[in-house]
Design a protein around this motif. Structure first.
Motif, short mmCIF file in Angstrom:
data_model
loop_
_atom_site.label_atom_id
_atom_site.label_comp_id
_atom_site.label_asym_id
_atom_site.label_seq_id
_atom_site.Cartn_x
_atom_site.Cartn_y
_atom_site.Cartn_z
N ALA A 284 0.86 -1.31 0.00
CA ALA A 284 0.08 -0.02 -0.03
C ALA A 284 0.83 1.27 0.02
O ALA A 284 0.49 2.38 0.58
CB ALA A 284 -0.98 0.01 1.23
N PHE A 285 1.86 1.16 -0.67
CA PHE A 285 2.97 2.53 -0.85
C PHE A 285 3.30 3.00 0.29
O PHE A 285 3.88 3.85 0.40
CB PHE A 285 2.06 3.49 -1.92
N LEU A 286 3.38 1.97 1.47
CA LEU A 286 4.38 2.44 2.57
C LEU A 286 5.83 2.27 2.41
O LEU A 286 6.34 1.33 1.83
CB LEU A 286 3.78 1.42 3.74
N ASN A 287 6.53 3.26 3.09
CA ASN A 287 8.00 3.13 3.12
C ASN A 287 8.43 2.36 4.19
O ASN A 287 7.97 2.34 5.36
CB ASN A 287 8.40 4.60 3.01
N PRO A 288 9.55 1.76 4.24
CA PRO A 288 10.25 1.12 5.17
C PRO A 288 10.96 2.33 6.22
O PRO A 288 10.89 3.42 5.60
CB PRO A 288 11.24 0.14 4.80
N TYR A 289 11.50 1.84 7.15
CA TYR A 289 12.28 2.87 7.83
C TYR A 289 13.39 3.40 6.98
O TYR A 289 13.86 2.56 6.24
CB TYR A 289 12.87 2.44 9.21
N PHE A 290 13.86 4.70 7.08
CA PHE A 290 15.14 5.16 6.14
C PHE A 290 15.82 5.96 6.95
O PHE A 290 15.58 6.59 8.16
CB PHE A 290 14.29 5.75 4.85
N VAL A 291 16.87 6.57 6.24
CA VAL A 291 17.76 7.76 6.70
C VAL A 291 17.97 8.49 5.73
O VAL A 291 18.59 7.96 4.49
CB VAL A 291 18.77 7.32 7.60
N ALA A 292 17.81 9.76 5.97
CA ALA A 292 18.27 10.64 4.85
C ALA A 292 19.53 11.53 5.43
O ALA A 292 19.53 11.69 6.60
CB ALA A 292 17.32 11.81 4.61
N ALA A 293 20.51 11.81 4.62
CA ALA A 293 21.81 12.47 5.15
C ALA A 293 22.43 13.08 3.98
O ALA A 293 22.02 13.09 2.86
CB ALA A 293 22.76 11.23 5.49
N SER A 294 23.42 14.01 4.45
CA SER A 294 24.17 14.69 3.72
C SER A 294 25.27 13.84 2.70
O SER A 294 25.86 14.53 1.57
CB SER A 294 25.01 16.04 4.24
N SER A 295 25.47 12.66 2.88
CA SER A 295 26.33 11.80 2.11
C SER A 295 25.71 10.42 2.10
O SER A 295 25.23 10.06 3.12
CB SER A 295 27.78 11.90 2.26
N MET A 296 26.19 9.69 0.96
CA MET A 296 25.87 8.38 0.96
C MET A 296 26.63 7.48 2.35
O MET A 296 26.03 6.78 2.82
CB MET A 296 26.06 7.90 -0.14
N GLU A 297 27.76 8.08 2.39
CA GLU A 297 28.64 7.40 3.59
C GLU A 297 27.92 7.62 4.76
O GLU A 297 27.85 6.58 5.74
CB GLU A 297 29.88 7.90 3.49
N LEU A 298 27.62 8.89 5.32
CA LEU A 298 26.84 9.17 6.26
C LEU A 298 25.42 8.51 6.60
O LEU A 298 25.05 7.87 7.66
CB LEU A 298 26.78 10.68 6.69
N ALA A 299 24.86 8.31 5.39
CA ALA A 299 23.45 7.76 5.53
C ALA A 299 23.57 6.16 5.66
O ALA A 299 22.95 5.68 6.65
CB ALA A 299 22.76 8.05 3.98
N ARG A 300 24.55 5.63 4.99
CA ARG A 300 24.92 4.03 5.51
C ARG A 300 25.34 3.82 6.93
O ARG A 300 24.81 2.86 7.52
CB ARG A 300 25.73 3.57 4.40
N ARG A 301 25.97 4.58 7.35
CA ARG A 301 26.62 4.61 8.60
C ARG A 301 25.43 4.66 9.57
O ARG A 301 25.44 3.89 10.67
CB ARG A 301 27.60 5.67 8.99
N ALA A 302 24.52 5.87 9.58
CA ALA A 302 23.44 6.00 10.34
C ALA A 302 22.28 4.62 10.28
O ALA A 302 21.80 4.11 11.20
CB ALA A 302 22.64 7.18 9.95
N ALA A 303 22.33 4.15 8.96
CA ALA A 303 21.35 3.14 8.90
C ALA A 303 21.95 1.91 9.77
O ALA A 303 21.17 1.27 10.23
CB ALA A 303 21.28 2.89 7.35
N GLY A 304 22.95 1.63 9.51
CA GLY A 304 23.71 0.47 10.43
C GLY A 304 23.48 0.82 11.90
O GLY A 304 22.96 -0.56 12.77
#
Length: 274
Positions: A247-267
């Motif tokens: 039903a077009f629901l998103n999973p949890y996510f993180v938005a960040a100023s860089s891909m490196e920071l986004a992936r670190r925060a996601a972890g």
């Protein structure tokens, strides 16, 4: 006679015009006493939501591109989307609209092959308007009814992070994340303006531990990615669109100023939620 499809630049202009027209309708309702009713999921909706979506649909119809609109979906109207479609939230932050704090937006995005490639986020009360497309990210003011000169915007790094938290949707794990990532300050703001603060360099991180739908995030993601930022789900992959099966629901996510920071925060988010 066939009508030529607008160029990408023409589509951005059309979407901007649609958002400005929707903002005008929203402000008309905002100037009067606001009556809200609850949708089936318990979220509030006002006459401004439906009126703004109707205006946007009118603007976008000549393109022939399908539109996934929040109010249309609520009414059971879900078109066949295909590989290219618009995603519309005519009034993102209805709770903020009802509270009259000005922190609500018009969101319109273009999705291609599951990823947002163009988006406009417009805050009707201030006229602050953020645009992202293949040419990059920019900011202008539309309070007069026409767009002022567009200024380029881009993400900015910081020695100590500034985090954008949701004013209406907090989460217990947020404190742990702030501690782990040495967050200096949080800038609380409503609606998809959170993505835009990152895109403009005012903050670096927006973790989302609570539910959102695709129309809440597509335009903001387009703006942030065009500004050099990233939006990833907790597996570290770019957040994608067209999730009919949930039903077009998103999973949890993180938005960040860089891909490196986004992936670190996601972890870190995955660890905190375990």
């Amino acid at each position: 006679m066939t009508t030529a499809m607008p160029t990408d630049e023409g589509l951005t202009t059309l979407v901007l015009d649609a958002a400005v027209a929707a903002a005008r309708v929203i402000l008309d309702v905002y100037a009067r006493p606001i009556t809200a009713v609850s949708k089936s999921d318990g979220s509030p909706v006002t006459e401004a939501d439906a009126a703004a979506e109707a205006i946007i649909l009118e603007y976008l119809r000549p393109t022939g591109i399908p539109v996934l609109g929040e109010e249309s979906v609520a009414a059971g109207i879900i078109p066949t989307l295909g590989d290219r479609y618009f995603v519309v939230d005519p009034l993102d932050g209805t709770k903020e609209f009802i509270k009259r704090n000005g922190e609500f937006t018009v969101n319109i995005a273009l999705v291609e092959f599951g990823l947002p490639v163009m988006g406009v986020v417009l805050a009707p009360v201030t006229g602050e308007t953020f645009i992202g497309d293949a040419t990059g990210a920019s900011f202008c003011n539309t309070l007069s009814g026409t767009a002022s000169e567009r200024t380029s915007i881009a993400v900015a790094s910081a020695d100590r992070l500034r985090i954008v938290a949701s004013r209406s949707h907090g989460h217990a794990a947020l404190a742990g994340l702030c501690q782990t990532l040495d967050v200096e300050a949080d800038v609380s703001v409503g609606s998809s303006l959170k993505f835009c603060l990152l895109a403009r360099g005012d903050a670096q991180l927006y973790p989302r531990f609570t539910p959102t739908c695709e129309w809440d995030t597509a335009a903001g993601q387009a703006v942030l990615e065009a500004a050099g930022g990233a939006v990833v789900t907790l597996d570290g992959e770019r957040m994608r669109y067209g999730k009919h099966n949930v039903a077009f629901l998103n999973p949890y996510f993180v938005a960040a100023s860089s891909m490196e920071l986004a992936r670190r925060a996601a972890g870190e988010m995955t660890r905190l939620l375990a």
